[in-house]
Design an enzyme around this catalytic site. Structure first.
Site, PDB file in Angstrom:
ATOM      1  CG  ASP A  93      -0.314  35.824  10.933  1.00  0.00           C
ATOM      2  OD1 ASP A  93      -1.293  35.897  10.282  1.00  0.00           O
ATOM      3  OD2 ASP A  93      -0.409  35.620  12.307  1.00  0.00           O
ATOM      4  N   GLY A 190      -6.316  35.507  20.182  1.00  0.00           N
ATOM      5  CA  GLY A 190      -5.957  35.699  21.674  1.00  0.00           C
ATOM      6  C   GLY A 190      -6.788  34.428  22.337  1.00  0.00           C
ATOM      7  CB  SER A 278      -3.992  31.828  21.446  1.00  0.00           C
ATOM      8  OG  SER A 278      -3.868  33.172  21.216  1.00  0.00           O
TER       9      SER A 278
HETATM   10  O1  G3H Z   1      -2.632  37.059  14.779  1.00  0.00           O
HETATM   11  C1  G3H Z   1      -1.812  37.369  15.437  1.00  0.00           C
HETATM   12  C2  G3H Z   1      -0.895  36.321  15.803  1.00  0.00           C
HETATM   13  O2  G3H Z   1      -1.322  35.645  16.873  1.00  0.00           O
HETATM   14  C3  G3H Z   1       0.566  37.062  15.933  1.00  0.00           C
HETATM   15  O3  G3H Z   1       0.931  37.485  17.307  1.00  0.00           O
HETATM   16  O4  G3H Z   1       1.832  39.761  16.939  1.00  0.00           O
HETATM   17  O5  G3H Z   1       2.109  38.667  18.911  1.00  0.00           O
HETATM   18  O6  G3H Z   1       3.135  37.891  17.014  1.00  0.00           O
HETATM   19  P1  G3H Z   1       1.920  38.422  17.593  1.00  0.00           P
HETATM   20  P1  13P Z   2      -5.309  32.597  17.747  1.00  0.00           P
HETATM   21  O1  13P Z   2      -4.960  33.731  18.746  1.00  0.00           O
HETATM   22  O2  13P Z   2      -6.583  32.207  17.792  1.00  0.00           O
HETATM   23  O3  13P Z   2      -4.409  31.558  17.940  1.00  0.00           O
HETATM   24  O4  13P Z   2      -5.144  33.133  16.272  1.00  0.00           O
HETATM   25  C1  13P Z   2      -4.022  33.235  15.461  1.00  0.00           C
HETATM   26  C2  13P Z   2      -4.070  34.045  14.218  1.00  0.00           C
HETATM   27  O5  13P Z   2      -5.100  34.166  13.796  1.00  0.00           O
HETATM   28  C3  13P Z   2      -2.821  34.301  13.694  1.00  0.00           C
HETATM   29  O6  13P Z   2      -2.989  35.056  12.664  1.00  0.00           O
HETATM   30 ZN    ZN Z   3      -4.759  36.256  12.582  1.00  0.00          ZN
END
Ligand code: G3H
Ligand code: 13P
Ligand code: ZN
Length: 331
Positions: A93, A190, A278
């Site tokens: 991701d 978020g 989130s």
């Molecule tokens: O888009 C971001 C995801 O929610 C991952 O978040 O970098 O805190 O693991 P993180």
């Molecule tokens: P949310 O913060 O809305 O859960 O999005 C997660 C996301 O896009 C991870 O790449």
């Molecule tokens: Zn994302």
């Protein structure tokens, strides 16, 4: 180098083809620990949903890349043990460098995202193409991104949302050879996706966010018909979880997400992958805070991580059945 195929994983190509034809979206749930993984796999087995296990670079650092590889392999075996041979994709991701994508591919990822959305257009094209050329040698699928989401994109901080320009998508897809495209139509990362002043309030005083830009999505679909689209930042921020967190000592203020009916609508379009992180964090935190508050003498981690895992599983089942429409899509 370990191939994802040896681990029993699949890339996203066939998943997206079926999602497009069946008018649903595949869930992409982030994970970084065992309880989250157990919840995702058991929920998707019980609802017979394909699934994308998603790992951010932060999660990779947190959990350790070698452990993650075995956890993903374990997820495949666990699903079989639970009685269903689920298609499971392991996806990076928000990959931000070519080197990170290569490293993940070498460790068994079946899909990677290269997020060049904060770069000038030509640099985004060049970086994305470089990753695609490398990944496709190993039959690994690649997600690119055009447009910037408001909020925090992993290490990339985007102050304001810049919607994806439909004029650019055809050129981007053609020049890069990506397999799917993340777009910006008003979602955001978020638990505080919108400032209160961007929202209205309903009769109960709950914040109602501005609607997603379905007009932009439709125009994008017109420019690249049948091409898989990805929505990031798609948590709905369930207010019952927010209330439990705040009741038991939390301090979440003005937390607001994307209404489920809008995601339901998006899932029937060319949107084939919907990212949710989130909401899982909220569900776990609410369950753990409740145990800590109600049973203050409890100190066995299984006694609070267990309920958190159960709450997560229920949340994921709800998503596959009632929001994404991905339930009952696996034989
Ligand atoms: O888009 C971001 C995801 O929610 C991952 O978040 O970098 O805190 O693991 P993180
Ligand atoms: P949310 O913060 O809305 O859960 O999005 C997660 C996301 O896009 C991870 O790449
Ligand atoms: Zn994302």
């Amino acid at each position: 180098m370990v191939s994802y195929k040896e681990l029993g994983l699949v890339n996203s190509r066939e998943m997206f083809k079926k999602a497009m034809e069946g008018k649903y979206a595949v869930p992409a749930f982030n994970f970084n620990n065992m309880e989250q993984l157990q919840a995702i796999v058991s929920a998707c087995v019980e609802t017979k949903s394909p699934v994308i296990l998603q790992v951010s670079s932060g999660a990779r650092k947190y959990a350790n890349q070698t452990l993650l590889r075995y956890m993903a392999q374990g997820a495949v075996e666990y699903a079989k043990e639970l009685g269903c041979n689920l298609p499971i994709c392991l996806h990076l991701d928000h990959g931000d460098t070519f080197e990170l994508c290569v490293s993940c591919i070498e460790m068994g990822f079946s899909s990677v995202m290269i997020d060049g959305s904060s770069l000038p257009y030509e640099e985004n094209v060049a970086l994305t193409k470089k990753v695609v050329d490398y990944a496709h040698q190993y039959d690994v699928t690649v997600e690119g991104e055009l447009g910037v989401l408001a909020g925090i994109e992993d290490d990339v901080v985007a102050a304001a949302s810049v919607y994806t320009s439909p004029d650019m998508v055809e050129d981007f897809v053609k020049k890069t050879g990506v397999d799917s495209l993340a777009i910006s139509i008003g979602t955001s990362h978020g638990a505080n996706k919108f400032k209160p002043e961007q929202c209205t309030r309903n009769a109960d005083g709950v914040l109602v966010p501005p609607p997603l830009r379905f007009d932009i999505l439709e125009e994008i679909e017109r420019r690249i018909p049948g091409f898989p689209i990805v929505l990031h930042g798609s948590s709905s921020v369930p207010q019952d979880k927010v209330s439990i967190i705040n009741k038991y000592g939390g301090a979440l203020k003005d937390a607001v997400g994307i209404p489920e009916e809008q995601l339901r609508k998006a899932a029937t379009s060319a949107v084939c992958k919907i990212n949710i992180d989130s909401d899982g964090r909220l569900a776990m935190t609410a369950a753990i805070r409740e145990v800590f508050a109600v049973k203050p003498a409890e100190f066995d981690p299984r006694k609070y991580l267990g309920p958190a895992r159960e709450a997560l599983k229920e949340l994921y089942k709800h998503k596959t059945i009632n929001v994404l429409g991905s339930a009952n899509r696996v034989e």
